[in-house]
Design a protein around this motif. Structure first.
Motif, PDB file in Angstrom:
ATOM      1  N   GLY A 432       0.798  -1.225   0.000  1.00 32.25           N
ATOM      2  CA  GLY A 432       0.000   0.000   0.000  1.00 32.25           C
ATOM      3  C   GLY A 432       0.830   1.275   0.000  1.00 32.25           C
ATOM      4  N   PHE A 433       2.095   1.146  -0.344  1.00 30.33           N
ATOM      5  CA  PHE A 433       2.954   2.333  -0.466  1.00 30.33           C
ATOM      6  C   PHE A 433       4.173   1.968  -1.301  1.00 30.33           C
ATOM      7  N   MET A 434       4.861   3.011  -1.737  1.00 33.21           N
ATOM      8  CA  MET A 434       6.108   2.789  -2.477  1.00 33.21           C
ATOM      9  C   MET A 434       7.282   3.086  -1.556  1.00 33.21           C
ATOM     10  N   ARG A 435       8.441   2.667  -1.977  1.00 37.76           N
ATOM     11  CA  ARG A 435       9.648   2.821  -1.158  1.00 37.76           C
ATOM     12  C   ARG A 435      10.821   3.211  -2.037  1.00 37.76           C
ATOM     13  N   ASP A 436      11.917   3.580  -1.380  1.00 35.26           N
ATOM     14  CA  ASP A 436      13.184   3.609  -2.101  1.00 35.26           C
ATOM     15  C   ASP A 436      14.214   2.683  -1.449  1.00 35.26           C
ATOM     16  N   THR A 437      13.841   2.105  -0.304  1.00 34.16           N
ATOM     17  CA  THR A 437      14.749   1.210   0.414  1.00 34.16           C
ATOM     18  C   THR A 437      13.912   0.092   1.031  1.00 34.16           C
ATOM     19  N   VAL A 438      14.298  -1.146   0.810  1.00 33.24           N
ATOM     20  CA  VAL A 438      13.563  -2.258   1.412  1.00 33.24           C
ATOM     21  C   VAL A 438      14.528  -3.183   2.142  1.00 33.24           C
ATOM     22  N   LEU A 439      14.122  -3.547   3.347  1.00 31.73           N
ATOM     23  CA  LEU A 439      14.956  -4.439   4.155  1.00 31.73           C
ATOM     24  C   LEU A 439      14.756  -5.881   3.688  1.00 31.73           C
ATOM     25  N   VAL A 440      15.816  -6.471   3.177  1.00 32.35           N
ATOM     26  CA  VAL A 440      15.781  -7.886   2.787  1.00 32.35           C
ATOM     27  C   VAL A 440      16.366  -8.670   3.955  1.00 32.35           C
ATOM     28  N   HIS A 441      15.529  -9.491   4.584  1.00 31.57           N
ATOM     29  CA  HIS A 441      15.980 -10.233   5.762  1.00 31.57           C
ATOM     30  C   HIS A 441      16.876 -11.394   5.348  1.00 31.57           C
ATOM     31  N   ALA A 442      17.492 -12.023   6.340  1.00 36.94           N
ATOM     32  CA  ALA A 442      18.360 -13.171   6.096  1.00 36.94           C
ATOM     33  C   ALA A 442      17.620 -14.225   5.276  1.00 36.94           C
ATOM     34  N   LYS A 443      18.251 -14.673   4.222  1.00 42.29           N
ATOM     35  CA  LYS A 443      17.745 -15.762   3.374  1.00 42.29           C
ATOM     36  C   LYS A 443      16.386 -15.452   2.736  1.00 42.29           C
ATOM     37  N   GLU A 444      16.007 -14.220   2.711  1.00 43.43           N
ATOM     38  CA  GLU A 444      14.691 -13.854   2.171  1.00 43.43           C
ATOM     39  C   GLU A 444      14.805 -13.530   0.678  1.00 43.43           C
ATOM     40  N   THR A 445      13.695 -13.743  -0.027  1.00 45.19           N
ATOM     41  CA  THR A 445      13.603 -13.328  -1.431  1.00 45.19           C
ATOM     42  C   THR A 445      12.507 -12.272  -1.530  1.00 45.19           C
ATOM     43  N   ILE A 446      12.818 -11.149  -2.152  1.00 43.31           N
ATOM     44  CA  ILE A 446      11.827 -10.074  -2.297  1.00 43.31           C
ATOM     45  C   ILE A 446      11.743  -9.667  -3.757  1.00 43.31           C
ATOM     46  N   ASP A 447      10.524  -9.607  -4.254  1.00 42.95           N
ATOM     47  CA  ASP A 447      10.288  -9.090  -5.606  1.00 42.95           C
ATOM     48  C   ASP A 447       9.768  -7.668  -5.500  1.00 42.95           C
ATOM     49  N   ILE A 448      10.310  -6.799  -6.318  1.00 41.46           N
ATOM     50  CA  ILE A 448       9.821  -5.420  -6.349  1.00 41.46           C
ATOM     51  C   ILE A 448       9.444  -5.064  -7.784  1.00 41.46           C
ATOM     52  N   GLY A 449       8.520  -4.112  -7.884  1.00 41.89           N
ATOM     53  CA  GLY A 449       8.152  -3.587  -9.191  1.00 41.89           C
ATOM     54  C   GLY A 449       8.594  -2.143  -9.279  1.00 41.89           C
ATOM     55  N   VAL A 450       9.018  -1.733 -10.467  1.00 44.60           N
ATOM     56  CA  VAL A 450       9.487  -0.370 -10.635  1.00 44.60           C
ATOM     57  C   VAL A 450       9.200   0.083 -12.067  1.00 44.60           C
ATOM     58  N   VAL A 451       8.833   1.350 -12.191  1.00 44.06           N
ATOM     59  CA  VAL A 451       8.743   1.972 -13.513  1.00 44.06           C
ATOM     60  C   VAL A 451       9.646   3.200 -13.476  1.00 44.06           C
ATOM     61  N   PRO A 452      10.876   3.078 -13.942  1.00 38.63           N
ATOM     62  CA  PRO A 452      11.787   4.219 -13.857  1.00 38.63           C
ATOM     63  C   PRO A 452      11.322   5.347 -14.767  1.00 38.63           C
ATOM     64  N   ARG A 453      11.469   6.574 -14.272  1.00 37.80           N
ATOM     65  CA  ARG A 453      10.962   7.712 -15.032  1.00 37.80           C
ATOM     66  C   ARG A 453      12.071   8.650 -15.483  1.00 37.80           C
ATOM     67  N   ASP A 454      13.311   8.381 -15.044  1.00 37.08           N
ATOM     68  CA  ASP A 454      14.389   9.319 -15.353  1.00 37.08           C
ATOM     69  C   ASP A 454      15.628   8.588 -15.861  1.00 37.08           C
ATOM     70  N   ASP A 455      16.129   9.054 -16.982  1.00 45.14           N
ATOM     71  CA  ASP A 455      17.310   8.441 -17.591  1.00 45.14           C
ATOM     72  C   ASP A 455      18.560   8.644 -16.751  1.00 45.14           C
ATOM     73  N   GLY A 456      19.503   7.747 -16.925  1.00 49.07           N
ATOM     74  CA  GLY A 456      20.812   7.956 -16.316  1.00 49.07           C
ATOM     75  C   GLY A 456      21.355   6.687 -15.698  1.00 49.07           C
ATOM     76  N   ARG A 457      22.563   6.808 -15.172  1.00 50.44           N
ATOM     77  CA  ARG A 457      23.177   5.709 -14.432  1.00 50.44           C
ATOM     78  C   ARG A 457      22.963   5.964 -12.944  1.00 50.44           C
ATOM     79  N   TRP A 458      22.236   5.069 -12.325  1.00 46.47           N
ATOM     80  CA  TRP A 458      21.844   5.212 -10.934  1.00 46.47           C
ATOM     81  C   TRP A 458      22.465   4.104 -10.110  1.00 46.47           C
ATOM     82  N   MET A 459      22.665   4.385  -8.819  1.00 45.70           N
ATOM     83  CA  MET A 459      23.229   3.365  -7.949  1.00 45.70           C
ATOM     84  C   MET A 459      22.148   2.491  -7.339  1.00 45.70           C
ATOM     85  N   MET A 460      22.526   1.261  -7.094  1.00 44.94           N
ATOM     86  CA  MET A 460      21.719   0.386  -6.270  1.00 44.94           C
ATOM     87  C   MET A 460      22.685  -0.220  -5.256  1.00 44.94           C
TER      88      MET A 460
END
Ligand code: C2O
Ligand code: CU
Length: 479
Positions: A432-460
């Motif tokens: 029910g909300f968007m994020r820019d940071t998600v905590l991935v717990h030990a041994k966890e798998t998380i799927d995220i969805g994203v629609v990038p709106r701005d060109d460029g080289r970004w860090m993850m």
């Protein structure tokens, strides 16, 4: 042994010079329209391309410098600070305003400023070697951008962050809505922890083997705005907006507000679709939480404790004291309904990229934190080309999958985008909300969805700054 300085990684200046490109980028005609993807349409509705400019320009100078100031319990502490204060000054603008910040580097190290969570033009993102050269001691750099999204954001260095942030370089950027919801007061709470030596100084041993092998540097003193367990006075019936940031290197907080009425109204700066109880929310390094706080009826003269319960050891965060005399209640806020993409069919889409998180022995720090078996370099001296993990098409929906093969936690942060958690361990979730940071717990798998709106080289990268320092950082390109 030169201590901390020898442990940190050397930084070279980047080969790409910043392009002065203030303001929102104009849509480039290069990519095909994503017109018929309903998932992309939903994202475009939630995240505007551009906003009307107000014409207001805020000029600020942030001088990063070692200082000694009273902190924690009021004794002088040697820190690194923006404009002589920890946290740095809270910058406050309104949607559509322009922020122009001159960074003056008076540190003994190169530095940059990253605007965490803010959709800035790529050249303003503060990534050394990719979007700009690191600012050398004595140097300066001007950041300029239009605030396109309202919310609680923050700023911090992106050079040797595990040392520079820990020493005190961070501050909050508040972007107010064009018509802000009404609260009787607004309070910014920056949560941090400090590891001190027995003589009470900031421990100069950064990136220790222990911290690298665990969940980063956790300190023994927890503060809000640099103060140990501050007291907040509320009037009965008063409803305040708390903007909470976790600026710690590694510590996760799960604030327990007890009997206080605490509802989450925004996560990572963005309004939630529907407010929810704040209890149990895990605030990981980098995350922000906007909470509507109110004392229960009949609480005149009472005292409440806010306690962190992330670990088995409760940690006192703050006290709330309710005035004995009653005042007229503040007007109830009415939050306009906020658009959050539902992305119902998102999990039927194939994962665009799978990102496996793990560690291995070796590397300059003795342990390397890896994404798909690769530890990222810090200087990106080729403009980042060697560090590109994946490419995303602008305005197209993408599903990314984090697979944590390790037993440690990783708050994964993407620059330049907002994303939504779609599934945890293959079980669909609707946050029910968007994020820019998600905590991935030990041994966890998380799927995220994203629609990038701005060109460029970004860090993850992982926002446990020691993990990032040891390689858990990479780049993705949007075009
Ligand atoms: Cu809060 Cu790459 O940063
Ligand atoms: Cu990590």
């Amino acid at each position: 042994m030169a201590g901390a300085a020898a442990i940190g990684l050397a930084l070279r200046s980047g080969s790409r010079l910043p392009t002065p490109a203030p303001g929102a980028p104009s849509p480039s005609p290069s990519s095909e329209p994503a017109a018929h993807d309903p998932l992309a349409d939903e994202a475009r509705a939630a995240i505007p391309d551009d906003v009307p400019r107000t014409g207001v320009v805020h000029e600020v100078t942030l001088e990063a410098k070692p200082v000694e100031i009273p902190l924690l319990e009021g004794r002088p502490l040697a820190v690194w600070a923006y404009n002589g204060q920890v946290p740095g000054p809270t910058l406050r603008v309104r949607v559509g305003d322009t922020l122009r910040v001159t960074l003056e580097n008076r540190l003994p190290q190169p530095t940059t400023i990253h605007w965490h969570g803010v959709r800035v033009p790529n050249a303003m993102d503060g990534t050394p070697g990719v979007t700009q050269s690191a600012v050398e001691p004595g140097g300066r750099f001007v950041y300029e951008f239009v605030a396109r999204d309202a919310g609680t954001f923050w700023y911090h260095p992106h050079v040797r962050a595990s040392e520079q942030v820990e020493r005190g370089l961070y501050g909050v950027l508040v972007v107010e809505e064009a018509t802000p919801p009404r609260y009787s007061r607004e309070i910014v709470w920056v949560l941090d922890d400090w590891r001190l030596t027995p003589s009470g100084r900031v421990d100069p041993a950064f990136n220790t083997g222990h911290d690298l092998a665990h969940d980063g540097r956790w300190g023994q003193v927890v503060t809000i705005n640099g103060i140990v367990t501050p007291t907040l006075s509320l009037s009965p019936g008063e409803r305040v907006r708390l903007r909470i940031l976790d600026s710690a290197n590694g510590r996760v907080f799960a604030p327990d507000f007890g009997e206080l009425f605490a509802r989450v109204i925004a996560v990572d700066g963005r309004d939630v679709a529907a407010p929810f109880d704040a209890r149990g929310f895990e605030l990981a390094p980098g995350n922000r939480l906007d909470v509507e706080l109110e004392a229960p009826a009949g609480a005149h003269g009472r005292r409440f404790e806010i306690v962190d319960r992330y670990t088995g050891q409760p940690v006192a965060l703050a006290s709330v004291v309710v005035d004995a005399r009653a005042v007229a209640s503040a007007p109830a806020s009415s939050l306009p309904p906020h658009v959050v993409p539902a992305w119902r069919d998102a999990l039927s889409r194939p994962a665009t990229s799978e990102l496996r998180l793990n560690a291995e022995r070796g590397g300059p720090l003795g342990i390397a934190w890896t994404i798909n078996g690769r530890a990222g370099s810090h200087d990106h001296h080729d403009g980042g080309s060697g560090d590109l993990a994946f490419t995303l098409a602008r305005d197209r929906f993408a599903r990314l999958r984090f697979v944590n093969d390790s037993f440690r936690i990783h708050p994964m942060h993407l620059h330049g985008v907002f994303f939504k958690v779609l599934a945890r361990n293959d079980r669909p979730v609707d946050e029910g909300f968007m994020r820019d940071t998600v905590l991935v717990h030990a041994k966890e798998t998380i799927d995220i969805g994203v629609v990038p709106r701005d060109d460029g080289r970004w860090m993850m990268h992982c926002h446990i700054l020691e993990h990032a320092e040891a390689g858990m950082m990479t780049l993705f390109e949007v075009r």
